[in-house]
Design an enzyme around this catalytic site. Structure first.
Site: not given
Ligand code: NAD
Ligand code: WQD
Length: 338
Positions: A125, A150, A154
């Site tokens: 991330s 969190y 990472k």
């Molecule tokens: P998500 O929660 O939709 O998907 C994660 C999946 O992992 C889910 O299906 C959950 O059931 C499964 N899971 C969690 N713990 C588990 C375990 N112990 N055993 C088996 N399954 C397990 O999330 P996503 O948005 O698809 O994110 C996927 C990955 O990308 C995550 O690692 C997340 O941290 C990372 N990521 C997401 C974002 C975002 O904004 N969505 C941003 C950066 C990084």
């Molecule tokens: C985006 C913008 C909020 C909700 C997070 C994690 C990051 C990554 C992605 C996994 C910000 C604003 C949000 C609301 C708002 N995840 N906001 N009202 O914070 O950039 O990133 O998700 O790795 O680690 O921190 O994403 O979608 O939460 O927020 O104004 O109800 O929207 O303040 O500026 P963020 P977000």
């Protein structure tokens, strides 16, 4: 064609990646405990692609159950999506987050070593850039100080994977640092389905649009940004998914650790997101301005050059596409997969 194990493959990004891998001719095996997803997402992926997925329900921390997956399948590469990802919850339940996110990584690495699986792509991330680094973020910057457990998971998982690749010369580790994934598959059949009150901006906007939430609160309008609201690098989840196909191809040909930002390189503000969603979908999103949210950085966006140079990958979809596809998913599935 080679078989790819998607750990956490039923989730938001995993399900979209499954579509792109199947379309590219790979076989897909998923392992998920459905703690934040459901098997229906995988059924929909099968409908979209006309291809089958071998799906296992298990906790990745359970090494015996995971070994069975490696035993039964000739896995070529692993993509590790399986993690807990709610920033606020991680502050309240740090031990749960460290246990789940780190143990899943260790279990996967142990099984990979035992079964001689050499390639792992990791869902990292932009949060690992922390508070100190200036935008736009480039991959050679040092990992920074995170504001929540969190983010630290990472950072730690990146370190663990790098160390594993240093020790096992045949291992290929690709760390993909996602920026802000939003949008949905254009079919409207799969998308983001958060449980409870959404933490992230776009699902919240979509739930206001569909009438599940009364109004959006925009967190802060006094940031040092062009319109006073925070700016982020929003990336269409289908572009992001395609980045994983490129990362697999890369991992199959290279050894050691490589890091790539997956972002567009262009930031948009919260106000711009709301405006664009309203314009593209011809509707109003009820919103108010509120206090800043603790831990939010004013700006986060990628320098996306490295992924283009080395993977030959860049984003193709626009912010309009992201807003249109989000609404297409939400209006067709007002209550998500339920
Ligand atoms: P998500 O929660 O939709 O998907 C994660 C999946 O992992 C889910 O299906 C959950 O059931 C499964 N899971 C969690 N713990 C588990 C375990 N112990 N055993 C088996 N399954 C397990 O999330 P996503 O948005 O698809 O994110 C996927 C990955 O990308 C995550 O690692 C997340 O941290 C990372 N990521 C997401 C974002 C975002 O904004 N969505 C941003 C950066 C990084
Ligand atoms: C985006 C913008 C909020 C909700 C997070 C994690 C990051 C990554 C992605 C996994 C910000 C604003 C949000 C609301 C708002 N995840 N906001 N009202 O914070 O950039 O990133 O998700 O790795 O680690 O921190 O994403 O979608 O939460 O927020 O104004 O109800 O929207 O303040 O500026 P963020 P977000």
């Amino acid at each position: 064609m080679s078989k790819i194990l998607l750990a956490g493959g039923a989730g938001y990004i995993g399900s979209h990646t499954a579509v792109e891998l199947l379309n590219a001719g790979y076989e897909v095996v998923t392992a998920d405990n459905y703690s934040n997803s459901c098997p229906e997402a995988l059924k929909r992926v099968e409908k979209i692609t006309g291809k089958q997925i071998k799906a296992y329900e298990l906790d990745i921390k359970d090494i015996k159950a995971l070994e069975n997956v490696f035993e039964e399948n000739d896995i070529d590469s692993v993509i590790h999506f399986a993690g807990l990802k709610a920033v606020g919850e991680s502050v309240e339940k740090p031990v749960l987050y460290y246990r789940n996110n780190i143990d899943t990584t260790l279990s996967l690495l142990e099984c990979m070593e035992k079964y001689k699986v050499r390639n792992i792509i990791f869902s990292s991330s932009a949060t690992v850039y922390g508070e100190e680094n200036p935008v736009p973020y480039t991959e050679q910057m040092k990992r920074g100080t995170c504001t929540n457990p969190y983010g630290w998971t990472k950072v730690m998982m990146e370190q663990i994977l790098e160390d594993a690749a240093k020790a096992q010369k045949e291992l290929s580790v690709v760390l993909l640092r996602y920026f802000n994934p939003i949008g949905a598959h254009p079919s409207g059949m799969i998308g983001e389905d958060p449980q409870g009150i959404p933490n992230n901006l776009m699902p919240f906007v979509a739930q206001v649009a569909v009438g599940r939430r009364e109004k959006l609160t925009i967190f802060g309008k006094d940031y040092d940004t062009p319109d006073g609201t925070c700016r982020r690098d929003y990336i269409h989840v289908v572009d992001l998914a395609k980045g994983h196909v490129k990362a697999i191809e890369y991992a199959q040909k290279n050894k050691g650790t490589e890091v790539f930002n997956l972002g567009t390189g262009t930031p948009y503000s919260v106000a711009e997101i709301v405006d664009t969603f309203e314009r593209v979908n011809e509707m109003k999103i009820n919103h108010v301005y509120g206090e800043r949210r603790a831990g939010d950085l004013p700006e986060s966006y990628a320098n996306a050059d490295k992924a283009l140079e080395i993977l030959g990958w860049k984003t193709e979809k626009t912010l309009e596409d992201m807003c249109r596809d989000t609404w297409n998913w939400q209006k067709n599935n007002p209550n998500g997969y339920k």
